[in-house]
Design a protein around this motif. Structure first.
Motif, PDB file in Angstrom:
ATOM      1  N   GLU A 133      60.686 113.679  28.080  1.00  0.00           N
ATOM      2  CA  GLU A 133      60.732 112.109  27.816  1.00  0.00           C
ATOM      3  C   GLU A 133      61.127 111.196  29.085  1.00  0.00           C
ATOM      4  OE1 GLU A 133      62.957 111.140  24.471  1.00  0.00           O
ATOM      5  OE2 GLU A 133      61.810 112.664  23.052  1.00  0.00           O
ATOM      6  N   ASP A 134      61.934 112.182  29.791  1.00  0.00           N
ATOM      7  CA  ASP A 134      62.517 111.229  30.897  1.00  0.00           C
ATOM      8  C   ASP A 134      61.548 111.706  32.222  1.00  0.00           C
ATOM      9  OD1 ASP A 134      64.445 110.104  29.750  1.00  0.00           O
ATOM     10  OD2 ASP A 134      65.754 111.587  30.058  1.00  0.00           O
ATOM     11  N   GLY A 135      60.638 112.469  32.046  1.00  0.00           N
ATOM     12  CA  GLY A 135      59.596 112.484  33.152  1.00  0.00           C
ATOM     13  C   GLY A 135      60.057 113.516  34.159  1.00  0.00           C
TER      14      GLY A 135
ATOM     15  N   MET B  24      64.360 106.220  32.745  1.00  0.00           N
ATOM     16  CA  MET B  24      64.655 107.247  31.955  1.00  0.00           C
ATOM     17  C   MET B  24      65.413 106.650  30.528  1.00  0.00           C
ATOM     18  SD  MET B  24      66.980 109.933  33.909  1.00  0.00           S
ATOM     19  CE  MET B  24      67.029 110.153  35.703  1.00  0.00           C
ATOM     20  N   SER B  25      65.171 107.174  29.542  1.00  0.00           N
ATOM     21  CA  SER B  25      65.456 106.689  28.299  1.00  0.00           C
ATOM     22  C   SER B  25      66.882 107.278  27.907  1.00  0.00           C
ATOM     23  CB  SER B  25      64.272 107.072  27.071  1.00  0.00           C
ATOM     24  OG  SER B  25      64.372 108.553  26.743  1.00  0.00           O
ATOM     25  N   ILE B  26      67.612 106.439  26.944  1.00  0.00           N
ATOM     26  CA  ILE B  26      68.851 107.010  26.498  1.00  0.00           C
ATOM     27  C   ILE B  26      68.585 108.220  25.392  1.00  0.00           C
ATOM     28  CG2 ILE B  26      70.740 106.503  25.029  1.00  0.00           C
ATOM     29  CD1 ILE B  26      70.937 104.968  27.832  1.00  0.00           C
ATOM     30  N   GLU B  27      67.519 108.019  24.691  1.00  0.00           N
ATOM     31  CA  GLU B  27      67.142 109.087  23.902  1.00  0.00           C
ATOM     32  C   GLU B  27      66.833 110.369  24.484  1.00  0.00           C
ATOM     33  OE1 GLU B  27      63.652 109.981  20.420  1.00  0.00           O
ATOM     34  OE2 GLU B  27      64.551 108.045  20.575  1.00  0.00           O
ATOM     35  N   GLY B  28      65.984 110.377  25.569  1.00  0.00           N
ATOM     36  CA  GLY B  28      65.991 111.292  26.232  1.00  0.00           C
ATOM     37  C   GLY B  28      67.040 112.042  27.050  1.00  0.00           C
ATOM     38  N   LYS B  29      67.918 111.338  27.395  1.00  0.00           N
ATOM     39  CA  LYS B  29      69.138 111.786  28.032  1.00  0.00           C
ATOM     40  C   LYS B  29      70.217 112.513  26.943  1.00  0.00           C
ATOM     41  CE  LYS B  29      69.727 109.126  32.071  1.00  0.00           C
ATOM     42  NZ  LYS B  29      70.655 108.131  32.852  1.00  0.00           N
ATOM     43  N   ALA B  30      70.191 111.960  25.762  1.00  0.00           N
ATOM     44  CA  ALA B  30      70.737 112.240  24.685  1.00  0.00           C
ATOM     45  C   ALA B  30      70.353 113.649  24.065  1.00  0.00           C
ATOM     46  CB  ALA B  30      70.831 111.348  23.634  1.00  0.00           C
ATOM     47  N   LYS B  31      69.022 113.888  24.114  1.00  0.00           N
ATOM     48  CA  LYS B  31      68.204 115.168  23.503  1.00  0.00           C
ATOM     49  C   LYS B  31      68.769 116.048  24.683  1.00  0.00           C
ATOM     50  CE  LYS B  31      64.531 113.438  20.929  1.00  0.00           C
ATOM     51  NZ  LYS B  31      62.986 113.370  20.777  1.00  0.00           N
ATOM     52  N   GLU B  32      68.428 115.911  25.961  1.00  0.00           N
ATOM     53  CA  GLU B  32      68.916 116.887  26.974  1.00  0.00           C
ATOM     54  C   GLU B  32      70.317 117.352  26.948  1.00  0.00           C
ATOM     55  OE1 GLU B  32      68.388 117.438  31.677  1.00  0.00           O
ATOM     56  OE2 GLU B  32      67.776 115.532  30.869  1.00  0.00           O
ATOM     57  N   ALA B  33      71.330 116.390  26.648  1.00  0.00           N
ATOM     58  CA  ALA B  33      72.613 116.580  26.764  1.00  0.00           C
ATOM     59  C   ALA B  33      73.090 117.522  25.450  1.00  0.00           C
ATOM     60  CB  ALA B  33      73.400 115.448  26.803  1.00  0.00           C
ATOM     61  N   ALA B  34      72.502 117.185  24.420  1.00  0.00           N
ATOM     62  CA  ALA B  34      72.736 118.177  23.150  1.00  0.00           C
ATOM     63  C   ALA B  34      72.067 119.446  23.202  1.00  0.00           C
ATOM     64  CB  ALA B  34      72.062 117.275  21.835  1.00  0.00           C
ATOM     65  N   GLY B  35      70.855 119.431  23.611  1.00  0.00           N
ATOM     66  CA  GLY B  35      70.174 120.759  23.975  1.00  0.00           C
ATOM     67  C   GLY B  35      71.185 121.625  24.817  1.00  0.00           C
ATOM     68  N   TYR B  36      71.537 121.011  25.871  1.00  0.00           N
ATOM     69  CA  TYR B  36      72.495 121.860  26.788  1.00  0.00           C
ATOM     70  C   TYR B  36      73.583 122.384  26.129  1.00  0.00           C
ATOM     71  CZ  TYR B  36      75.561 122.644  30.814  1.00  0.00           C
ATOM     72  OH  TYR B  36      76.176 123.073  31.696  1.00  0.00           O
ATOM     73  N   VAL B  37      74.288 121.639  25.364  1.00  0.00           N
ATOM     74  CA  VAL B  37      75.474 122.032  24.758  1.00  0.00           C
ATOM     75  C   VAL B  37      75.167 123.088  23.822  1.00  0.00           C
ATOM     76  CG1 VAL B  37      77.319 121.359  23.095  1.00  0.00           C
ATOM     77  CG2 VAL B  37      76.748 119.745  25.166  1.00  0.00           C
TER      78      VAL B  37
END
Length: 60
Positions: A44-46, A1-14
């Motif tokens: 990105e995180d599969g 899992m990438s930091i960038e993928g997690k950040a995008k997922e979190a920002a999109g969720y918000v």
């Protein structure tokens, strides 16, 4: 899992959560943009993308 993928997922969720209940076309567009960003991060995180409309998993 990438930091960038997690950040995008979190920002999109918000972004999705802030706009999903808006009735205006602009709010719905922003909610969909949030969903798209969230899915980009998930891919990105599969993980599988969310395919239902924004906010659908909470409807009962």
């Amino acid at each position: 899992m990438s930091i960038e993928g997690k950040a995008k997922e979190a920002a999109g969720y918000v972004k999705e959560e802030l706009n999903e209940h808006g009735k205006s076309p602009e709010a719905q567009k922003k909610a969909q943009e949030g969903r798209d960003l969230r899915n980009e991060g998930r891919l990105e995180d599969g993980k599988a993308p969310k395919t239902s409309k924004p906010g659908a998993e909470k409807s009962e």
